[in-house]
Scaffold this active site. Structure first.
Site, short mmCIF file in Angstrom:
data_model
loop_
_atom_site.label_atom_id
_atom_site.label_comp_id
_atom_site.label_asym_id
_atom_site.label_seq_id
_atom_site.Cartn_x
_atom_site.Cartn_y
_atom_site.Cartn_z
N GLU A 49 0.83 -1.21 0.00
CA GLU A 49 0.00 0.00 0.00
C GLU A 49 0.87 1.26 0.00
OE1 GLU A 49 -3.17 0.22 -0.53
OE2 GLU A 49 -3.54 -1.92 -0.49
N ASN A 53 1.19 3.80 -3.19
CA ASN A 53 0.86 5.22 -3.09
C ASN A 53 1.95 6.08 -3.73
OD1 ASN A 53 -1.60 4.89 -1.90
ND2 ASN A 53 -0.96 5.51 0.16
N ARG A 105 -10.62 4.95 -6.85
CA ARG A 105 -9.92 4.18 -5.80
C ARG A 105 -10.75 4.10 -4.53
NH1 ARG A 105 -5.36 2.37 -7.01
NH2 ARG A 105 -4.62 3.06 -9.03
N1 LIG Z 1 2.89 9.04 -1.44
C1 LIG Z 1 1.88 9.89 -1.70
N2 LIG Z 1 2.09 11.02 -2.41
C2 LIG Z 1 1.07 11.88 -2.67
N3 LIG Z 1 -0.21 11.70 -2.27
C3 LIG Z 1 -0.47 10.58 -1.56
C4 LIG Z 1 0.54 9.63 -1.23
N4 LIG Z 1 -0.02 8.64 -0.50
C5 LIG Z 1 -1.30 8.96 -0.38
N5 LIG Z 1 -1.60 10.12 -1.00
C6 LIG Z 1 -2.93 10.80 -1.03
O1 LIG Z 1 -3.70 10.29 0.04
C7 LIG Z 1 -4.92 9.72 -0.46
C8 LIG Z 1 -5.30 8.53 0.39
O2 LIG Z 1 -4.36 7.46 0.24
P1 LIG Z 1 -4.86 5.95 0.43
O3 LIG Z 1 -3.73 5.04 0.11
O4 LIG Z 1 -5.52 5.84 1.75
O5 LIG Z 1 -6.01 5.82 -0.67
P2 LIG Z 1 -5.87 5.67 -2.25
O6 LIG Z 1 -4.46 5.42 -2.64
O7 LIG Z 1 -6.51 6.86 -2.86
O8 LIG Z 1 -6.77 4.41 -2.56
P3 LIG Z 1 -6.32 2.87 -2.34
O9 LIG Z 1 -5.06 2.87 -1.51
O10 LIG Z 1 -7.46 2.24 -1.62
O11 LIG Z 1 -6.10 2.37 -3.73
C9 LIG Z 1 -4.63 9.41 -1.91
O12 LIG Z 1 -5.82 9.40 -2.68
C10 LIG Z 1 -3.69 10.53 -2.31
O13 LIG Z 1 -4.40 11.70 -2.63
MG LIG Z 2 -3.37 3.97 -1.69
#
Ligand SMILES: Nc1ncnc2c1ncn2[C@@H]1O[C@H](COP(=O)(O)OP(=O)(O)OP(=O)(O)O)[C@@H](O)[C@H]1O
Ligand SMILES: [Mg+2]
Length: 148
Positions: A49, A53, A105
């Site tokens: 995860e 990200n 997502r």
């Molecule tokens: N490394 C990162 N750089 C920039 N933005 C990030 C990063 N990690 C998370 N985010 C932001 O935080 C939000 C939430 O992250 P999270 O992993 O909980 O959900 P997601 O990635 O959108 O969906 P999923 O992980 O369920 O596929 C993301 O939609 C993104 O906008």
């Molecule tokens: Mg994510």
């Protein structure tokens, strides 16, 4: 029993095909400690995860890098995943379940990372990057008791 001073650092391009590499590296490292198979599975999900990200969100315009670091500590392992991407404006909001900048997502990545680790920290600075730190402890019940 593995060396308490063990660690590794893996610097990779933040591309989808490297998510499996990070997951496998952390799983192999943790398997050499006293983690149970289910605990290693949880670590794999959390690392996937975090790296996903960095791959999906951190670098919208130009390709970047992600660094995965793993360190054996007393009673567990410390995993850090860091990128130098766009960062997150509102971290408290982003960490909530079902919050995503992408309507396609689930917005559950942070929830999984937090629930599958014993201590969880995220630092993020807009325009600078994001760093996730996770501590996973070996559960007393799953730990080998004999000398090996
Ligand atoms: N490394 C990162 N750089 C920039 N933005 C990030 C990063 N990690 C998370 N985010 C932001 O935080 C939000 C939430 O992250 P999270 O992993 O909980 O959900 P997601 O990635 O959108 O969906 P999923 O992980 O369920 O596929 C993301 O939609 C993104 O906008
Ligand atoms: Mg994510």
């Amino acid at each position: 029993v593995a060396s308490a001073a063990n660690y590794f650092r893996l610097e990779m391009a933040a591309v989808p095909e490297n998510v499996g590499l990070a997951r496998l590296a952390v799983a192999t490292f943790a398997a050499n400690l006293d983690f149970s198979v289910p605990e290693v599975e949880e670590l794999k999900v959390a690392v996937s995860e975090a790296v996903s990200n960095a791959v999906i969100h951190a670098y919208p315009t130009e390709p970047g890098r992600v660094v995965v670091q793993c360190r054996a500590v007393a009673g567990g392992v410390l995993v850090e995943v860091a990128d130098e991407g766009i960062g997150i404006e509102d971290l408290d909001e982003a960490r909530k379940p079902s919050v995503s900048s992408d309507p396609e997502r689930m917005g559950l990545g942070f929830v999984f990372m937090e629930s599958f680790s014993d201590e969880f920290h995220v630092e993020s600075a807009p325009g600078k990057g994001t760093r996730v730190r996770m501590l996973k402890r070996v559960a007393e019940a799953g730990r080998a008791t004999g000398a090996s």
